[in-house]
Design a protein around this motif. Structure first.
Motif, PDB file in Angstrom:
ATOM      1  N   SER A 182       0.866  -1.180   0.000  1.00 27.76           N
ATOM      2  CA  SER A 182       0.000   0.000   0.000  1.00 27.76           C
ATOM      3  C   SER A 182       0.902   1.229   0.000  1.00 27.76           C
ATOM      4  N   THR A 183       0.466   2.257  -0.693  1.00 31.24           N
ATOM      5  CA  THR A 183       1.287   3.469  -0.782  1.00 31.24           C
ATOM      6  C   THR A 183       0.479   4.659  -0.276  1.00 31.24           C
ATOM      7  N   GLY A 184       1.172   5.622   0.285  1.00 35.70           N
ATOM      8  CA  GLY A 184       0.511   6.864   0.677  1.00 35.70           C
ATOM      9  C   GLY A 184       0.889   7.302   2.071  1.00 35.70           C
ATOM     10  N   ASN A 185       1.119   8.624   2.230  1.00 35.09           N
ATOM     11  CA  ASN A 185       1.466   9.184   3.542  1.00 35.09           C
ATOM     12  C   ASN A 185       0.249   9.264   4.446  1.00 35.09           C
ATOM     13  N   GLU A 186      -0.944   9.169   3.827  1.00 37.94           N
ATOM     14  CA  GLU A 186      -2.168   9.361   4.604  1.00 37.94           C
ATOM     15  C   GLU A 186      -2.619   8.087   5.303  1.00 37.94           C
ATOM     16  N   LEU A 187      -1.938   6.976   5.044  1.00 34.76           N
ATOM     17  CA  LEU A 187      -2.484   5.693   5.513  1.00 34.76           C
ATOM     18  C   LEU A 187      -2.133   5.397   6.966  1.00 34.76           C
ATOM     19  N   ARG A 225       5.781   5.185   1.849  1.00 34.25           N
ATOM     20  CA  ARG A 225       5.356   6.579   1.800  1.00 34.25           C
ATOM     21  C   ARG A 225       5.646   7.125   0.411  1.00 34.25           C
ATOM     22  N   GLU A 226       5.114   8.324   0.148  1.00 37.05           N
ATOM     23  CA  GLU A 226       5.334   8.924  -1.172  1.00 37.05           C
ATOM     24  C   GLU A 226       6.725   9.546  -1.227  1.00 37.05           C
ATOM     25  N   ASP A 227       7.650   8.683  -1.552  1.00 38.97           N
ATOM     26  CA  ASP A 227       9.036   9.111  -1.544  1.00 38.97           C
ATOM     27  C   ASP A 227       9.770   8.160  -2.491  1.00 38.97           C
ATOM     28  N   GLY A 249      -2.297   2.226  -5.221  1.00 44.91           N
ATOM     29  CA  GLY A 249      -2.094   3.667  -5.086  1.00 44.91           C
ATOM     30  C   GLY A 249      -0.770   4.100  -5.696  1.00 44.91           C
ATOM     31  N   GLY A 250      -0.629   5.419  -5.831  1.00 44.78           N
ATOM     32  CA  GLY A 250       0.635   5.971  -6.321  1.00 44.78           C
ATOM     33  C   GLY A 250       0.959   5.625  -7.764  1.00 44.78           C
ATOM     34  N   ILE A 251      -0.058   5.286  -8.538  1.00 46.53           N
ATOM     35  CA  ILE A 251       0.194   4.843  -9.913  1.00 46.53           C
ATOM     36  C   ILE A 251      -0.374   5.837 -10.942  1.00 46.53           C
TER      37      ILE A 251
HETATM   38 MG    MG Z   1      -1.561   7.990  -3.013  1.00 50.08          MG
END
Ligand code: MG
Ligand code: AMP
Length: 415
Positions: A182-187, A225-227, A249-251
């Protein structure tokens, strides 16, 4: 952007069925048979009784009826697990139980319900026909006959059949190992306190649950994370471990969407990136052989919206997993996965993509009907949880109206 059909065909062309492996009976549920199952003995193995009653010779009971019972001496008793008596003394009966071997020379078994047990003798109250209540040796399968085909998913009943053959292990297709990222800083992990701006990570759990429902056992759940450098590290770990890598995510094409460039950086070859489907336009499929074991690996980049992630999983990843596992979906007497239903409300859509509308299908008299669920946006998981099917509205169409016959695909989370 390619069509949904092209995307699915590309996946199925590129995915290879896993090699075979032998596993223990106790572990078979949820695997797929890697060999046809052949009867290794006649089934049943010996003539045995289907009821509790009395084994008789027809000549002795020809005149028997409820008003004229025939009284015979009881020569003995046969219980399940005992050897069949080698003969029937003429003019006598054997007391016998369900599953017990029928004495040699007996023609039929009469149910105890129509007999009167008098201890050393019995009154037989009906005249059977030859073979009554006898399960004959080989009547289900003769030795050498194929019982189940290769490619069949192992259900509880299949486990029962395999156990009844007396073998301790069977050949199945190896199950793939899967990394779910899973990707994302919000998770936020479920169990933690919700704070402003955060959302619980539902995709990892839903995708792993979907894989488990297909019989997958080995996972590597990861988060990034988004990095760019973290994404590279995490995807690198995933590619070291798994046969199949699934990201969520992130795609898309956002400034912080690193999954696709990093995958390419890691040597994953893109086979497609965008699919004309809704939900789920940004869907990535690629191949990698960077794995140290030299194995081909498959990478699916799914959109982050929870409905999009699961619908693209069901429609594109699931067929790939089933092919890797060697499953032939025509077995197990399954209903066709796609059929027509009558739409129960109006649906509008943009013609540019195929649309999958979450729906509940049911029978109304002879007719299959489909009600679209409430909450069709890609972040509204409740509608998908309530649905048992997806209405498929094709590219080019601008919608459908009440009473139209529409294509419906059943949501089948299991194999
Ligand atoms: Mg995302
Ligand atoms: P993305 O595809 O990364 O742009 O994410 C699209 C939407 O899905 C955003 O609203 C994200 O917050 C949400 N999202 C992404 N990943 C997850 C996840 N693992 N669980 C729940 N929501 C997610």
């Amino acid at each position: 952007m390619i069509s949904f059909e092209e995307a699915r065909a590309t996946i199925l062309e590129n995915v290879q069925t896993a090699p075979k492996t032998r596993i223990k009976l106790e572990k078979l549920l949820g695997s797929v048979l890697g060999e046809p199952v052949i009867a290794n003995y006649d089934m049943p193995h010996f003539d045995n009784s289907a009821v509790d009653g009395y084994a008789v010779c027809l000549a002795d009971v020809r005149e028997a009826s409820s008003t004229n019972p025939i009284q015979l001496p009881v020569a003995g008793e046969v219980r399940p697990g005992e050897q069949a008596p080698s003969s029937m003394p003429s003019g006598s009966a054997f007391r016998i139980f369900t599953g017990a071997a029928v004495p040699l020379g007996a023609d039929a078994v009469v149910m105890k319900e129509v007999c009167e047990n008098l201890g050393d003798t019995v009154k037989i109250g009906s005249c059977p026909t030859a073979g009554d209540h006898i399960r004959r040796r080989g009547e289900e399968f003769l030795r050498g006959k194929q019982i189940l085909p290769e490619g069949m998913r192992i259900t509880p009943a299949v486990v029962g059949v395999l156990a009844s053959l007396g073998q301790a292990s069977f050949m199945v297709r190896r199950k793939p190992t899967v990394a779910v990222i899973s990707t994302g800083n919000e998770l936020l992990k479920p169990g933690k306190n919700l704070t402003s701006g955060k959302v619980y990570d539902s995709n990892s759990f839903a995708l792993i649950a979907a894989l488990e429902a297909l019989g997958i056992e080995e996972f590597l759940p990861l988060h990034c994370r988004e990095d760019a450098s973290e994404t590279k590290k995490v995807l690198g770990l995933a590619l070291d471990f798994a046969d199949v890598v699934i990201t969520a995510g992130g795609i898309s094409v956002g400034d912080h969407d690193y999954v696709k460039p990093v995958l390419e950086d890691l040597g994953v070859k893109t086979l497609f990136y965008k699919v004309a489907m809704k939900p789920g336009k940004p869907v990535f499929f690629g191949l990698s052989s960077v794995n140290k074991k030299g194995k081909r690996q498959y990478v699916f980049g799914l959109p982050g919206n929870p409905v999009s992630a699961l619908v693209t999983f069901h429609q594109l990843v699931r067929p790939a997993i089933l092919k890797i596992m060697g499953e032939e979906s025509s077995f197990n007497g399954r209903l066709p996965e796609q059929f027509k239903a009558t739409l129960m409300s109006n649906l509008k859509k943009h013609p540019d993509r195929m649309e999958f509308v979450r729906a509940v299908v049911s029978m109304k008299g002879e007719e299959m009907i489909a009600y679209p669920c409430e909450g069709q946006d890609s972040h509204m998981l409740g509608g998908l949880a309530a649905a048992n099917a997806l209405i498929m509205l094709p590219t080019g169409s601008t919608g459908a109206t009440t009473n139209d016959r529409v294509d419906v695909v059943l949501l089948n989370w299991h194999g």
